[in-house]
Structures are given as C-alpha cells and as structure tokens.
Design an enzyme around this catalytic site. Sequence first.
Site, PDB file in Angstrom:
ATOM      1  N   GLY A  24      39.813  41.560 -18.954  1.00 49.19           N
ATOM      2  CA  GLY A  24      39.694  40.845 -17.688  1.00 49.19           C
ATOM      3  C   GLY A  24      38.412  40.043 -17.684  1.00 49.19           C
ATOM      4  O   GLY A  24      37.914  39.640 -18.739  1.00 49.19           O
ATOM      5  N   CYS A  25      37.860  39.845 -16.515  1.00 48.17           N
ATOM      6  CA  CYS A  25      36.624  39.066 -16.392  1.00 48.17           C
ATOM      7  C   CYS A  25      35.538  39.664 -17.278  1.00 48.17           C
ATOM      8  O   CYS A  25      35.242  40.851 -17.206  1.00 48.17           O
ATOM      9  CB  CYS A  25      36.168  39.044 -14.941  1.00 48.17           C
ATOM     10  SG  CYS A  25      34.604  38.193 -14.706  1.00 48.17           S
ATOM     11  N   LEU A  26      34.939  38.830 -18.104  1.00 47.00           N
ATOM     12  CA  LEU A  26      33.983  39.319 -19.091  1.00 47.00           C
ATOM     13  C   LEU A  26      32.659  39.785 -18.491  1.00 47.00           C
ATOM     14  O   LEU A  26      31.940  40.543 -19.120  1.00 47.00           O
ATOM     15  CB  LEU A  26      33.731  38.265 -20.168  1.00 47.00           C
ATOM     16  CG  LEU A  26      33.366  36.846 -19.746  1.00 47.00           C
ATOM     17  CD1 LEU A  26      31.968  36.698 -19.280  1.00 47.00           C
ATOM     18  CD2 LEU A  26      33.658  35.920 -20.900  1.00 47.00           C
ATOM     19  N   TRP A  27      32.333  39.380 -17.284  1.00 49.42           N
ATOM     20  CA  TRP A  27      31.072  39.811 -16.688  1.00 49.42           C
ATOM     21  C   TRP A  27      30.983  41.328 -16.619  1.00 49.42           C
ATOM     22  O   TRP A  27      30.000  41.931 -17.012  1.00 49.42           O
ATOM     23  CB  TRP A  27      30.893  39.239 -15.292  1.00 49.42           C
ATOM     24  CG  TRP A  27      30.773  37.758 -15.195  1.00 49.42           C
ATOM     25  CD1 TRP A  27      30.670  36.861 -16.226  1.00 49.42           C
ATOM     26  CD2 TRP A  27      30.728  36.996 -14.000  1.00 49.42           C
ATOM     27  NE1 TRP A  27      30.575  35.589 -15.725  1.00 49.42           N
ATOM     28  CE2 TRP A  27      30.601  35.642 -14.356  1.00 49.42           C
ATOM     29  CE3 TRP A  27      30.780  37.327 -12.655  1.00 49.42           C
ATOM     30  CZ2 TRP A  27      30.526  34.618 -13.418  1.00 49.42           C
ATOM     31  CZ3 TRP A  27      30.715  36.313 -11.710  1.00 49.42           C
ATOM     32  CH2 TRP A  27      30.586  34.971 -12.094  1.00 49.42           C
ATOM     33  N   ASP A  69      41.645  39.142 -11.149  1.00 56.63           N
ATOM     34  CA  ASP A  69      41.702  38.089 -12.162  1.00 56.63           C
ATOM     35  C   ASP A  69      43.094  38.030 -12.774  1.00 56.63           C
ATOM     36  O   ASP A  69      43.556  38.995 -13.386  1.00 56.63           O
ATOM     37  CB  ASP A  69      40.666  38.336 -13.259  1.00 56.63           C
ATOM     38  CG  ASP A  69      39.254  38.325 -12.704  1.00 56.63           C
ATOM     39  OD1 ASP A  69      38.944  37.384 -11.950  1.00 56.63           O
ATOM     40  OD2 ASP A  69      38.487  39.245 -13.009  1.00 56.63           O
TER      41      ASP A  69
END
Length: 160
Positions: free
Chosen positions: A9-12, A83
Amino acid sequence: MEEIFFAGGCLWGVQEFMKHLPGVISTEAGRANGTTNTTQGEYDGYAECVRTQFDPSVISVEQLMDFFFEIIDPYSVNKQGQDVGEKYRTGVYSRHPAHLEKVQNYILARDDARLIAVEVLPLHNYVKSDDEHQDRLTLHPEDHSYCHIPFDLLHKYKKT
C-alpha cells in the site's frame, strides 16, 4: 547485508514500520517493476515499495515476512486501507531467487495460502521515490492520518 523490496500500500507507512525492525539496516521509498526509470510521467505499472536492506545474521526473510503480514491485508487486491489502485498492490520483490523461494514457501505454509494476493516476483526495475516521500512519516508525523497502518502498530518495534 542483503536487500528485499516490500509493497504494502502507501509506502510512507510501510517505510516507517520497516525501518524500526531489528536487523533492518536501512530503508528507501521507491517503485518496483514499472517500465520507466523516472518518477515523472504517467503511471507505468509500478508498485509503491520500500527497499529494505537487512542483516541476515540478525533477521531472516521469513521473519521479515512475519512483520510484513502485521501491516497488510494479504487478501486484498490493489487496495490497502484507503489507498486503491494497482500501484497499491501488495508484493515482495528481490533480485535474489533464494529470497523469492523463501517468500513463496512462507506463503504456501500458511493455512490461508490459497487466499493470499501478495505478488512474489523478481525485481526487474526499481526507481527511488522523490525526496518528499523519503521518511515521510518521520519528518511529517502529522501525515499519519493518510496511512492505513494504525499509529500504535506503526511504531510497535521502535526503540526509544
């Protein structure tokens, strides 16, 4: 030191979680298996990922998978939390066939193996994300509201 690439998912959030694991030496936000060598332009099929460099004498690929499965929904296709889209698919990528074999065996050993939607593929292209995405939640913790990983889980392994 070895490296493996996790898309969750979102890499952050994935980067913030992975960087605090025992045996992880460094992390870098990036894009796996797209068709171009740039972050500019239209979507090229990549998965948002985190390049994870680790010390195999401290942590194994299987242990990394245990941690990874804590922060993803392994049954979801192209979606993690809020996401949605192909770039948010789950996957594990490596340039080392032995890593991929360990990941595949890890998944096959699970009772729910037939339901798991985590892509396991050789890494054929990696592009580092722009600087604004590197260590985003360390530098801007207020952005956590965008992250699919609960805050208490995000820092579960962070040493204080």
